[in-house]
Design an enzyme around this catalytic site. Structure first.
Site, PDB file in Angstrom:
ATOM      1  N   LYS A   1       0.841  -1.208   0.000  1.00 21.92           N
ATOM      2  CA  LYS A   1       0.000   0.000   0.000  1.00 21.92           C
ATOM      3  C   LYS A   1       0.870   1.250   0.000  1.00 21.92           C
ATOM      4  O   LYS A   1       0.628   2.193  -0.752  1.00 21.92           O
ATOM      5  CB  LYS A   1      -0.926  -0.011   1.233  1.00 21.92           C
ATOM      6  CG  LYS A   1      -2.045  -1.034   1.108  1.00 21.92           C
ATOM      7  CD  LYS A   1      -2.803  -1.246   2.408  1.00 21.92           C
ATOM      8  CE  LYS A   1      -3.827  -2.359   2.241  1.00 21.92           C
ATOM      9  NZ  LYS A   1      -4.523  -2.726   3.480  1.00 21.92           N
TER      10      LYS A   1
ATOM     11  N   GLN B   1      -4.163  -1.044   9.763  1.00 18.46           N
ATOM     12  CA  GLN B   1      -4.177  -2.413   9.223  1.00 18.46           C
ATOM     13  C   GLN B   1      -4.760  -3.384  10.254  1.00 18.46           C
ATOM     14  O   GLN B   1      -4.333  -3.405  11.407  1.00 18.46           O
ATOM     15  CB  GLN B   1      -2.750  -2.834   8.831  1.00 18.46           C
ATOM     16  CG  GLN B   1      -2.675  -4.167   8.144  1.00 18.46           C
ATOM     17  CD  GLN B   1      -3.353  -4.186   6.770  1.00 18.46           C
ATOM     18  OE1 GLN B   1      -3.217  -3.264   5.973  1.00 18.46           O
ATOM     19  NE2 GLN B   1      -4.103  -5.243   6.499  1.00 18.46           N
TER      20      GLN B   1
ATOM     21  N   ASP C   1     -10.966   3.329   4.333  1.00 17.80           N
ATOM     22  CA  ASP C   1     -11.398   1.922   4.239  1.00 17.80           C
ATOM     23  C   ASP C   1     -12.927   1.822   4.211  1.00 17.80           C
ATOM     24  O   ASP C   1     -13.476   0.792   3.829  1.00 17.80           O
ATOM     25  CB  ASP C   1     -10.885   1.139   5.471  1.00 17.80           C
ATOM     26  CG  ASP C   1      -9.614   0.356   5.158  1.00 17.80           C
ATOM     27  OD1 ASP C   1      -9.381   0.045   3.973  1.00 17.80           O
ATOM     28  OD2 ASP C   1      -8.867   0.052   6.113  1.00 17.80           O
TER      29      ASP C   1
END
Ligand code: NDP
Length: 290
Positions: free
Chosen positions: A53, A97, A120
């Site tokens: 990422k 994460q 997200d």
């Protein structure tokens, strides 16, 4: 019939080039887009995801900050860092994460992220916005799948779509996006009585279970679109999906491979969401200036 391959790598390349153009335009206006990535602990799979990422950001003109904390980090310390990032004007997106170590409540952490930086799309405000048909951010994996349908001109209006899996990060938002697009949606899960009866009637199947070969050729209607979100390992340790790819590709009309399908699209859509966040914040900052 041999299915047409939906190539997530090629589509990602096109979409990432668009991201880079939008990032450069923002930077020229003095708003270089920024994504903060936070990793707690030393889960090897998470480390790989995070590294990919961060690299994707760097390659496409997005500034990234990467906080790596030991598994001993306390929940309070993590919440304090998120608070700092929420207030940092150089940061437009925050990604923590998952999974987090067991002593940290991941719900509390997700809810601490400012909804306008929740790239997200997992914050309850963003989940609610999606449910009511007014999404601010679409969760990256299902958003990437929708882009695959769009890129291949796959008609969803009136289509029978079956989503296998009902998680908050894939199955449920996937079903909502398909519904928004006009599909008739069935959500299947581990308690579903006759999975094959549902999939055989489907024009579109999205498998997101983490169970290898859960979709076999006899479960697929000829010509159907089969999207494989799953990420599993076979006996040889090779990455594979939820779909019996070799057999299903002879029946389906379209199919995504694993690897090279949905995986790269997920990272791409994280970049897209970060750009969307930065564009919104730049417009609001510029409006305040006049
Ligand atoms: P979860 O484990 O949270 O959810 C799995 C879902 O599959 C559950 O809803 C479960 O049902 C359902 N399920 C399990 N077994 C069966 C079965 N035998 N029949 C029907 N349904 C079943 O996983 P995620 O949603 O987080 O991820 C799903 C898969 O997608 C994983 O392999 C993950 O690695 C992968 N993934 C891939 C991404 C990518 O970028 N390619 C991104 C995110 C995830 P129930 O709710 O009843 O338990």
């Amino acid at each position: 019939m041999t299915a047409q391959l939906i190539d997530g790598i090629a589509l990602s390349k096109t979409l990432r080039a668009e991201v880079a153009t939008r990032a450069a335009a923002l930077a020229a206006r003095g708003h270089k887009p920024g994504l903060a990535v936070v990793l707690v602990g030393d889960n090897p799979a998470s480390e790989v995801y995070v590294r990919n990422k961060v690299k994707a950001c760097e390659d496409n003109g997005i500034h990234s900050s990467y906080d790596r904390y030991p598994a001993t980090l306390s929940e309070a310390e993590l919440l304090a860092r998120i608070d700092e990032l929420n207030r940092d004007p150089q940061i437009h997106g925050i990604l923590v994460q998952l999974p987090l170590p067991p002593h940290i409540d991941s719900h509390k952490v997700i809810e601490a992220i400012a909804p306008e930086k929740d790239v997200d799309g997992f914050h309850i405000a963003n989940a609610g916005a999606l449910l009511t048909g007014k999404p601010l951010f679409r969760p990256c994996t299902p958003y990437g799948v929708m882009k695959m349908f769009e890129a291949h001109g796959i008609e969803l209006k009136g289509a029978n779509a079956v989503v296998i899996g009902r998680s908050n990060i894939v199955g449920k938002p996937m079903a909502l996006l398909l519904l928004e697009a006009g599909a008739t949606v069935t959500i299947c899960h581990s308690k579903t009585r006759d999975l094959a009866a549902h999939t055989r009637a489907a024009d579109v199947i999205v498998a997101a279970t983490g169970r290898r070969n859960i979709v076999t050729a006899d479960m697929v209607k000829p010509g159907a679109v089969v999207i494989d979100v799953g990420m599993n390992r076979d006996e040889a340790g090779k990455l594979c999906g939820d779909v019996d790819f070799a057999a299903v590709r002879d029946v389906a009309g379209f199919i995504t491979p694993v690897p090279g399908g949905v995986g790269p699209m997920t990272i791409t859509m994280l970049l897209v969401n970060t750009i969307e966040a930065a564009e919104r914040m730049a417009a609001s900052a510029e409006a305040k200036r006049v």
